[in-house]
Design an enzyme around this catalytic site. Structure first.
Site, PDB file in Angstrom:
ATOM      1  N   HIS A   1       6.874  -9.351   4.826  1.00 13.48           N
ATOM      2  CA  HIS A   1       7.150  -8.117   4.084  1.00 13.48           C
ATOM      3  C   HIS A   1       8.513  -8.284   3.406  1.00 13.48           C
ATOM      4  O   HIS A   1       9.384  -9.001   3.902  1.00 13.48           O
ATOM      5  CB  HIS A   1       7.172  -6.953   5.076  1.00 13.48           C
ATOM      6  CG  HIS A   1       7.241  -5.593   4.469  1.00 13.48           C
ATOM      7  ND1 HIS A   1       8.405  -5.053   3.966  1.00 13.48           N
ATOM      8  CD2 HIS A   1       6.283  -4.638   4.312  1.00 13.48           C
ATOM      9  CE1 HIS A   1       8.167  -3.834   3.528  1.00 13.48           C
ATOM     10  NE2 HIS A   1       6.894  -3.550   3.709  1.00 13.48           N
TER      11      HIS A   1
ATOM     12  N   ASP B   1       9.723  -9.144  13.263  1.00 16.44           N
ATOM     13  CA  ASP B   1       9.370  -7.898  12.581  1.00 16.44           C
ATOM     14  C   ASP B   1       8.142  -7.347  13.299  1.00 16.44           C
ATOM     15  O   ASP B   1       7.027  -7.813  13.108  1.00 16.44           O
ATOM     16  CB  ASP B   1       9.077  -8.185  11.113  1.00 16.44           C
ATOM     17  CG  ASP B   1       8.598  -6.952  10.349  1.00 16.44           C
ATOM     18  OD1 ASP B   1       8.375  -5.893  10.974  1.00 16.44           O
ATOM     19  OD2 ASP B   1       8.415  -7.050   9.120  1.00 16.44           O
TER      20      ASP B   1
ATOM     21  N   GLN C   1       4.195  -3.887  12.581  1.00 15.70           N
ATOM     22  CA  GLN C   1       2.741  -3.778  12.674  1.00 15.70           C
ATOM     23  C   GLN C   1       2.208  -4.195  14.040  1.00 15.70           C
ATOM     24  O   GLN C   1       0.995  -4.140  14.265  1.00 15.70           O
ATOM     25  CB  GLN C   1       2.086  -4.642  11.590  1.00 15.70           C
ATOM     26  CG  GLN C   1       2.449  -4.275  10.172  1.00 15.70           C
ATOM     27  CD  GLN C   1       1.899  -2.926   9.742  1.00 15.70           C
ATOM     28  OE1 GLN C   1       0.983  -2.390  10.349  1.00 15.70           O
ATOM     29  NE2 GLN C   1       2.459  -2.364   8.685  1.00 15.70           N
TER      30      GLN C   1
ATOM     31  N   LYS D   1       5.104   4.394  12.156  1.00 14.16           N
ATOM     32  CA  LYS D   1       3.862   3.626  12.246  1.00 14.16           C
ATOM     33  C   LYS D   1       3.235   3.704  13.632  1.00 14.16           C
ATOM     34  O   LYS D   1       2.172   3.120  13.864  1.00 14.16           O
ATOM     35  CB  LYS D   1       4.118   2.168  11.863  1.00 14.16           C
ATOM     36  CG  LYS D   1       4.542   1.964  10.406  1.00 14.16           C
ATOM     37  CD  LYS D   1       4.715   0.498  10.078  1.00 14.16           C
ATOM     38  CE  LYS D   1       5.365   0.285   8.717  1.00 14.16           C
ATOM     39  NZ  LYS D   1       4.498   0.677   7.596  1.00 14.16           N
TER      40      LYS D   1
ATOM     41  N   CYS E   1       4.273  -4.609  -0.594  1.00 15.10           N
ATOM     42  CA  CYS E   1       5.618  -5.139  -0.331  1.00 15.10           C
ATOM     43  C   CYS E   1       5.552  -6.572   0.201  1.00 15.10           C
ATOM     44  O   CYS E   1       6.334  -6.958   1.078  1.00 15.10           O
ATOM     45  CB  CYS E   1       6.391  -4.240   0.639  1.00 15.10           C
ATOM     46  SG  CYS E   1       6.766  -2.621  -0.033  1.00 15.10           S
TER      47      CYS E   1
END
Length: 407
Positions: A123, A200, A203, A226, A365
């Site tokens: 991302h 990261d 997700q 999220k 993104c």
């Protein structure tokens, strides 16, 4: 085991109509998740009954607000398996958490010629901060390639490690491909050559169990919005011995112990990195979201998403002209990105919206990843704990309507 129908009843927005007679089908959870009543009501109670600034006041409201704010931090620490709540830093989002590491740790410990390893599926939030820092300090960025099967090329990664990188930063799960990367192995190999690691987790943390100690990650970044929580707040996890050595990211109130006219003494963890009045209600809402996810069960959520994704891929394969971008189901989370022959992804999304179906269209993104596959954009359907097979069926029917309109 919770049923999807029972879960959906706790999300008011899932029962609205986007226009008269057209019920909402929400398939954009990779962008942001919807919020259960438990989170909404918790934040409302804060504003109704205990709204006050934290850490500074000694009156009842201030003490109650401070206790609720810090209790939420404790919940997050337990949720991800941190050894201490001091390792949990409140930020605005995943993006700010990564920028914090780049601007604090990176500026202090990286030097011209040092190597940072990223991946081709990142991302922009885990690309641009390092590009900016590399430009400023003369760093070298290298990238783990994405193979044709949409998995990372770990053989190429092992070769890149010969460069003795100072940092390996990578997404745990791709927001475009749905690929779940072997984070534990990537981290182990990085540590063998003395590199720190940043994951990261935007997700991953919302969708399946993530234990930072088991991963042995040095930094993990993720966002509340999220994971059934509010917008405006995220988390940076960092190992305490590393965070202790990092300078403050922002200056101002609450991140100091003592201020002189020409100098200051920074506060202890975690407050050293939390300048100014924070997102108090949002932090408390995040705590409620953690409670909700734990009540449902992270293992159940992951299993449910895999079942929905497998069903969706099976049904979507019936639609002519679709091309999918992502690995086999066993390697992916609840994200399906695709193109439709002869139809722009934005047109697909706009027509689906007329049917009440919310999907995302664009580069998500992740422009370099789309460039790799020579496409400007994809349409993305993404699932969560409240997604149902009936919604997948409506998506298929909507795509068939797109086909009929475009011939």
């Amino acid at each position: 085991m919770p049923l999807v129908e029972e879960i959906r009843r706790q999300f008011p927005i899932l029962h609205r109509q986007v226009r008269k007679g057209v019920p909402l089908v929400y398939l954009d959870s990779a962008a942001t998740s919807q919020k259960p009543l438990q989170v909404i009501e918790t934040m409302q109670r804060f504003y109704q009954l205990m709204n006050a600034n934290i850490h500074r006041g000694v009156h009842t409201l201030a003490e109650e607000a401070t206790a609720a704010y810090e209790k939420a931090r404790d919940k997050v620490a337990s949720f991800i398996g941190a050894t201490s709540s001091n390792e949990v830093i409140y930020t605005r989002n995943t993006t700010e958490a990564i920028n914090l590491v780049a601007n604090s740790w990176g500026r202090k410990f990286l030097h011209p010629g040092d190597v940072i390893i990223l991946t081709e599926m990142e991302h922009h939030s885990n690309l641009v901060p390092w590009q900016m820092l590399a430009s400023e300090k003369g760093l070298r960025l290298e990238f783990i390639p994405v193979r044709e099967d949409f998995l990372l090329d770990l053989d190429a990664y092992r070769q890149l490690l010969d460069l003795r990188p100072k940092l390996v930063a990578f997404t745990h799960m791709s927001n475009v491909l749905g690929t779940i990367n072997p984070a534990k192995e990537i981290i182990r190999l990085a540590h063998e050559v003395g590199a720190l690691t940043l994951v990261d987790g935007a997700q991953s943390v919302p969708h399946f169990p993530v234990n930072v100690q088991d991963l042995d990650a040095d930094f993990v970044a993720f966002s509340a919005h999220k994971m059934c929580g509010p917008t405006g707040i995220g988390i940076l996890y960092g190992k305490q011995e590393i965070l202790d050595k990092m300078p403050p990211f922002l200056g101002g109130g609450d991140m100091i112990k003592k201020v002189y006219l020409r100098d200051f003494v920074p506060n202890s963890l975690p407050h050293k990195f939390e300048a100014g009045t924070p997102a108090i209600a949002e932090a408390i809402g995040l705590g409620a979201a953690v409670d909700f996810l734990q009540e449902v069960g992270m293992d159940w959520i992951h299993t449910h998403e895999q079942e929905i994704t497998a069903y969706a891929l099976e049904r979507l394969s019936e639609v002519p002209g679709l091309k999918f971008f992502g690995p086999e189901v066993r390697y992916k989370g609840g994200v399906i990105s695709f193109t439709m022959q002869g139809v722009h992804p934005h047109d697909v999304a706009q027509i689906l919206d007329r049917e009440g179906i919310a999907v995302r269209a664009g580069h998500h993104c992740a422009m370099p990843l789309h460039d790799k596959f020579h496409i400007p954009a994809t349409t993305r359907a993404s699932f969560y704990l409240y997604s149902s097979k009936e919604e997948v069926d409506k998506l298929v029917a909507g795509l068939e309507k797109v086909l009929s309109l475009f011939g």
